[in-house]
Design a protein around this motif. Structure first.
Motif, PDB file in Angstrom:
ATOM      1  N   GLY A 134       0.852  -1.191   0.000  1.00  0.00           N
ATOM      2  CA  GLY A 134       0.000   0.000   0.000  1.00  0.00           C
ATOM      3  C   GLY A 134       0.883   1.235   0.000  1.00  0.00           C
ATOM      4  N   ASP A 135       0.266   2.420   0.163  1.00  0.00           N
ATOM      5  CA  ASP A 135       1.050   3.663   0.124  1.00  0.00           C
ATOM      6  C   ASP A 135       2.035   3.751   1.275  1.00  0.00           C
ATOM      7  OD1 ASP A 135      -0.202   4.361  -2.101  1.00  0.00           O
ATOM      8  OD2 ASP A 135      -1.715   5.662  -1.129  1.00  0.00           O
ATOM      9  N   ALA A 136       1.628   3.205   2.443  1.00  0.00           N
ATOM     10  CA  ALA A 136       2.483   3.360   3.623  1.00  0.00           C
ATOM     11  C   ALA A 136       3.532   2.258   3.754  1.00  0.00           C
ATOM     12  CB  ALA A 136       1.606   3.379   4.868  1.00  0.00           C
ATOM     13  N   GLU A 281       5.983  -2.952  -6.737  1.00  0.00           N
ATOM     14  CA  GLU A 281       5.616  -1.912  -5.785  1.00  0.00           C
ATOM     15  C   GLU A 281       6.093  -2.321  -4.381  1.00  0.00           C
ATOM     16  OE1 GLU A 281       4.497   0.893  -6.888  1.00  0.00           O
ATOM     17  OE2 GLU A 281       4.391   1.738  -4.860  1.00  0.00           O
ATOM     18  N   ARG A 282       7.080  -1.596  -3.876  1.00  0.00           N
ATOM     19  CA  ARG A 282       7.639  -1.819  -2.533  1.00  0.00           C
ATOM     20  C   ARG A 282       8.331  -3.174  -2.359  1.00  0.00           C
ATOM     21  NH1 ARG A 282       6.878   1.887   1.675  1.00  0.00           N
ATOM     22  NH2 ARG A 282       5.814   3.702   0.832  1.00  0.00           N
ATOM     23  N   GLU A 323      12.083   7.491  -1.407  1.00  0.00           N
ATOM     24  CA  GLU A 323      11.083   6.982  -2.369  1.00  0.00           C
ATOM     25  C   GLU A 323      11.170   5.460  -2.380  1.00  0.00           C
ATOM     26  OE1 GLU A 323       8.940   8.314  -4.465  1.00  0.00           O
ATOM     27  OE2 GLU A 323       9.333  10.425  -3.995  1.00  0.00           O
ATOM     28  N   GLY A 325       8.626   3.300  -3.858  1.00  0.00           N
ATOM     29  CA  GLY A 325       7.689   2.689  -4.821  1.00  0.00           C
ATOM     30  C   GLY A 325       8.454   1.951  -5.910  1.00  0.00           C
TER      31      GLY A 325
END
Ligand SMILES: Cc1cc2nc3c(=O)[nH]c(=O)nc-3n(C[C@H](O)[C@H](O)[C@H](O)COP(=O)(O)OP(=O)(O)OC[C@H]3O[C@@H](n4cnc5c(N)ncnc54)[C@H](O)[C@@H]3O)c2cc1C
Length: 476
Positions: A134-136, A281-282, A323, A325
């Motif tokens: 997720g974003d976090a 992603e991550r 960053e 992501g």
């Protein structure tokens, strides 16, 4: 709620090495492992001098040296049970002048203990089931003795090997049978040996067998084969393994000793042809979870260490930039492609070629020509042995000097290579001609039986050849 910097899934050589590197830099690392150390991993156990160098840099080599494994400095190649060539392995600058076969039950625990000593937090007997980004950050789901847990991190790294749950969850799982090898391994006690043995057999080609000495009387032995050949050509890995056992027993009889062979264990190997971008992603995939295994030599341990180091570099840069992501992690793909694409792309091309068993006779004859050349030229033997052991860049077998050395022989060499008697050549020449015609008919029949497979194979070879030439000669 505790959020760690990096959750690493899998404490094999890749995961433990990365955990040690990041923990030493002060990152908060959580290493999740489904097994409990000491635990075995089915492998040939051969750690080439490149792998030993990395272990030394990590601070693990003293422990390995203390255990007195046989230094492996040379190798022999066998074809259909007979020695084809012998040679010393190349010595790389600033590397130990040998490799060792280190049983994984020992090697992996040594690297794991180094990760713990470096400050990584570890959780054994924790099977990771998947993750959500997720974003976090990421939430990683695991199970410990049947109970479900959720762990939170800023990044996740999949170091969970050939059946990686993280690769599956990230949509990067590779199932293509061309890029999977099936292998069986056992331990053989009683046979005195100090060099590595690689063995081929026409009936099971492109399968390969190995004998890697651990101590003066104990060796890791096994066979491997591309999964597609097992499926498509109905090659039985078990029969190939039984052939290896016969070979070991014959060797033992020659030495006047008895051998004991442990029950074999099987495991898949995911090879470089299947490598996809390996970042998401991550998160990142390292080691065999990312298909970082040389398709030709089956070597994956040094690549597990190297990709751990590349991942550490990428992660440091991402944290420094703030960053995390997918875009910030894309540099990882550039790093590994620059390091491996030309070389392992060539390995993949060679394996794609020899996967076509319709041409097995051609590949075997070529192997014989290389073996005979190696017997006559020590430098050539070292170069080719070095490629098979993953010590010399594979593109060196494409170098004009190797090609010229392989081909520049007199008529007597070629007569021997094609089993033509020097005294009475005519009957043998006629026999070879008849065999050739029979083989051509068999190839034509097999193409007409399955033209689409052959067409796809020819296209694949064409595309891969262009790709390798571009990467070798234009560097991109
Ligand atoms: C038969 C065979 C012979 C080989 N011979 C050689 C050789 O001689 N030399 C060489 O260099 N390479 C060899 N290889 C390749 C080498 O074994 C691998 O490339 C190497 O082990 C990759 O290391 P890794 O850390 O990426 O993965 P692994 O060593 O596979 O480690 C993965 C770790 O993740 C853990 N794990 C898996 N799933 C989960 C999960 N869901 N949750 C938590 N933990 C998980 C596993 O328990 C394991 O500890 C061989 C492979 C095979 C199969």
């Amino acid at each position: 709620l505790k959020i760690v910097d990096v959750i690493i899934v899998g404490a094999g050589p890749a995961g433990s090495a990365l955990a040690a590197l990041l923990a030493r830099d002060g990152y908060d690392v959580l290493l999740l492992e489904k097994g409990r150390f000491p635990r075995d991993k089915v492998c040939g156990d051969l750690v080439s001098s490149k792998g030993l160098k990395f272990l030394a840099d990590l601070g693990c080599y003293d422990e390995i040296a203390r255990r007195e494994f046989v230094p492996i400095r040379s190798s022999s190649v066998h074809l259909d049970g007979r020695v084809l060539s012998r040679g010393t392995l190349p010595v790389l600058p600033n590397h130990p002048p040998f490799g060792h076969a280190v049983p994984r039950i020992e090697l992996d625990e040594i690297v794991f203990r180094e990760a713990v000593a470096s400050g990584a937090r570890v959780l054994e007997e924790c099977t990771v089931l998947g993750f959500e980004a997720g974003d976090a950050g990421v939430a990683v789901d695991g199970a410990i003795r049947g109970r479900r847990f959720r762990f939170f991190g800023r990044l996740v790294v999949g170091a969970d090997g050939a059946s990686s749950a993280i690769a599956r969850c990230a949509g990067l799982e590779v199932r293509d049978a061309r890029y999977v090898q099936l292998a069986m391994r056992a331990y053989c006690d009683g046979l005195p040996l100090e060099h590595a043995v690689l063995s081929f057999d026409e009936e099971f080609f492109p399968g390969y067998a190995w004998i890697f000495p651990i101590s003066r009387t104990r060796a890791n032995v096994g066979v491997g084969m591309v999964k597609e050949s097992v499926r498509k050509d109905g090659i039985r890995l078990r029969r190939f393994y039984d052939r290896l056992v016969d070979f070991l027993r014959r060797q033992a009889a020659e030495h006047g000793v008895k051998v004991e062979i442990s029950p074999p264990a099987g495991w898949p190997i995911k090879t470089y042809g299947g490598a996809r971008r390996n970042y998401f992603e991550r998160g990142l995939l390292i080691g065999e979870a990312g298909c970082f295994v040389d398709p030709l030599s089956g070597e994956g341990i040094p690549l597990a260490f190297e990709t751990a180091a590349m991942a550490a570099e990428t992660i440091r840069a991402a944290f420094a930039a703030g960053e995390l992501g997918a875009a910030a992690l894309a540099g990882y793909e550039q790093l590994w492609r620059r390091r491996y694409d030309a070389d392992l792309g060539l390995s993949d091309l060679v394996v794609s070629l020899i996967r076509n068993r319709q041409f097995a006779k051609v590949w075997i004859r070529w192997l014989r020509v290389m073996g005979m050349t190696a017997v006559r030229d020590g430098e050539y033997a070292t170069q080719v042995g070095g490629v098979l052991a993953g010590l010399v860049p594979n593109r060196e077998v494409l170098s004009p000097s190797v090609l010229v050395k392989s081909l520049a022989h007199g008529p007597l060499f070629w007569m021997e290579a094609f089993d033509v008697s020097a005294t009475k050549p005519l009957p043998d020449l006629l026999k070879r001609g008849a065999e050739m015609a029979q083989w051509e008919r068999a190839v034509a029949a097999s193409i007409s039986r399955d033209p689409s497979w052959f067409g796809e194979w020819a296209l694949e070879i064409g595309v891969k050849q262009l790709d390798v030439l571009r990467k070798t000669f234009l560097g991109r």
